[in-house]
Write an enzyme that holds these catalytic residues in place. Sequence first.
Site, mmCIF file in Angstrom:
data_model
loop_
_atom_site.group_PDB
_atom_site.id
_atom_site.type_symbol
_atom_site.label_atom_id
_atom_site.label_comp_id
_atom_site.label_asym_id
_atom_site.label_seq_id
_atom_site.Cartn_x
_atom_site.Cartn_y
_atom_site.Cartn_z
ATOM 1 N N ARG A 1 -3.536 -9.772 5.475
ATOM 2 C CA ARG A 1 -3.989 -9.883 4.075
ATOM 3 C C ARG A 1 -2.868 -9.377 3.175
ATOM 4 O O ARG A 1 -2.530 -8.191 3.213
ATOM 5 C CB ARG A 1 -5.262 -9.040 3.906
ATOM 6 C CG ARG A 1 -5.841 -9.059 2.493
ATOM 7 C CD ARG A 1 -7.060 -8.146 2.405
ATOM 8 N NE ARG A 1 -7.600 -8.130 1.066
ATOM 9 C CZ ARG A 1 -7.146 -7.349 0.085
ATOM 10 N NH1 ARG A 1 -6.144 -6.513 0.309
ATOM 11 N NH2 ARG A 1 -7.683 -7.405 -1.107
ATOM 12 N N LYS B 1 0.812 -1.226 0.000
ATOM 13 C CA LYS B 1 0.000 0.000 0.000
ATOM 14 C C LYS B 1 0.838 1.265 0.000
ATOM 15 O O LYS B 1 2.018 1.260 0.351
ATOM 16 C CB LYS B 1 -0.972 -0.015 1.195
ATOM 17 C CG LYS B 1 -2.175 -0.917 0.903
ATOM 18 C CD LYS B 1 -3.254 -0.823 1.956
ATOM 19 C CE LYS B 1 -4.395 -1.767 1.557
ATOM 20 N NZ LYS B 1 -5.389 -1.898 2.633
HETATM 21 C C1 8Y7 Z 1 -8.118 -4.198 2.261
HETATM 22 C C2 8Y7 Z 1 -9.171 -5.022 1.867
HETATM 23 C C3 8Y7 Z 1 -8.309 -4.038 0.122
HETATM 24 C C4 8Y7 Z 1 -7.813 -4.120 3.651
HETATM 25 C C5 8Y7 Z 1 -9.612 -5.686 4.004
HETATM 26 C C6 8Y7 Z 1 -5.432 -3.216 -1.500
HETATM 27 C C7 8Y7 Z 1 -10.269 -5.593 -0.314
HETATM 28 C C8 8Y7 Z 1 -6.716 -2.527 -1.578
HETATM 29 N N1 8Y7 Z 1 -7.576 -3.599 1.167
HETATM 30 N N2 8Y7 Z 1 -9.916 -5.760 2.707
HETATM 31 N N3 8Y7 Z 1 -9.280 -4.908 0.520
HETATM 32 N N4 8Y7 Z 1 -8.593 -4.883 4.471
HETATM 33 N N5 8Y7 Z 1 -10.312 -6.394 4.904
HETATM 34 O O1 8Y7 Z 1 -4.413 -2.483 -1.623
HETATM 35 O O2 8Y7 Z 1 -6.941 -3.404 4.132
HETATM 36 O O3 8Y7 Z 1 -5.337 -4.445 -1.359
HETATM 37 S S1 8Y7 Z 1 -8.136 -3.585 -1.546
#
Ligand code: 8Y7
Length: 283
Positions: A262, A228
Site C-alpha cells: 500500500r 511512514k
Molecule cells: C495503513 C492502512 C493507513 C496500513 C492498512 C498511512 C489506512 C496511515 N496505514 N491500511 N491505512 N495498512 N491496511 O500512513 O499500514 O498511510 S493510514
Amino acid sequence: MTSVQSLTRLPCGNRVLDLAHTHVMGILNVTPDSFSDGGRYSQLDAALRHAEAMVAAGATLIDVGGESTRPGARAVSPLEELERVAPIVERINRELDVIISVDTSTPAVMRETARLGAGLINDVRSLRRDGALDAAAATGLPVCLMHMLGEPGDMQDNPQYHDVTKEVGEFLAERMAQCASVGIPAERIILDPGFGFAKTLQHNLSLFKHMEALHALGRPLLVGVSRKSMIGQALSRPVGERLYGGLALAALASVKGARILRVHDVAETVDVVRMIAAVESAE
Ligand code: 8Y7
C-alpha cells in the site's frame, strides 16, 4: 480453473485479485486533513484523476479513505465519511479497471460502498467497531485485518510488547476467529502487521524483519509503510524525503512474500515489484 489457480484467485466484488504475485495498492485520501498530501485530492475530479494516474502507473488496487487515522485528526460522522467516499467509489467503479479498497471502520460505509462497487474492505480497526463484523460479513467482500492497539489518538502512548511479531500474530488470529464466527471465512481475509500503529521504531523494525512468521496464519499479507515515520526515524528524513527508504522496504516486503504493497508512490513501487519478478522468473 485448476485447483491451484483457485487458491491464488481472490474474488473482490466484480473483479479478481491474482495472489500469485505482488500487487501495488495506490493510496487515495479523500480526507481534507490527511498528513502527507494535505487534502489536495478532496475534490471529486482531482481524486478521479489521481486514481487514473495510479492505475496507469500499474496499481491494481486503489485504497479510498475518508477518515484520517492521523493522531489528533477530527472525528468524522458516518454520514460525512460516506459523503466523502461514496462519490469517488462510484466514479472509479464506472470509469477505471481497478479493485476499489475502502479504508473504513464504519459499518454503514462498508455496506453502501459495497453496493457502489467496492471490492475490498480495509479496516485498520480489524472490524472492532460495533456492527462492523456483521456489516463486513453482509457485503461478502474480502477484508484486510490490520494490527493496532487502542485507537489512532492514543495508540502511540508507550506501546509495549514482549515479542511484537508473536503478539501481532496472536491478535490477527483472534480477529480471524471473530470473522469466522460471523461467517467471514479465512479464504476472504488478508492480514496486515500494521506498521506504525501502536509501535515504536524498534517494534516496527523487528516486526518487519520477522514478518515471514505471519505466513503461518496462512493468508496473504498486505504491508503499508509508504512515507511512514519508521522511515523518517531510521533515516532522519522529513515526510517529503522518504521515497528511497520506502522503496527499500517495498523490495524487502516483496521478497519476504507480502502480496499487496500500500503506497503513495505507485510508479516507483511498480518498477521495484516488476524488477524483482523479472529476476525471480529467470532460469
Ligand atoms: C495503513 C492502512 C493507513 C496500513 C492498512 C498511512 C489506512 C496511515 N496505514 N491500511 N491505512 N495498512 N491496511 O500512513 O499500514 O498511510 S493510514
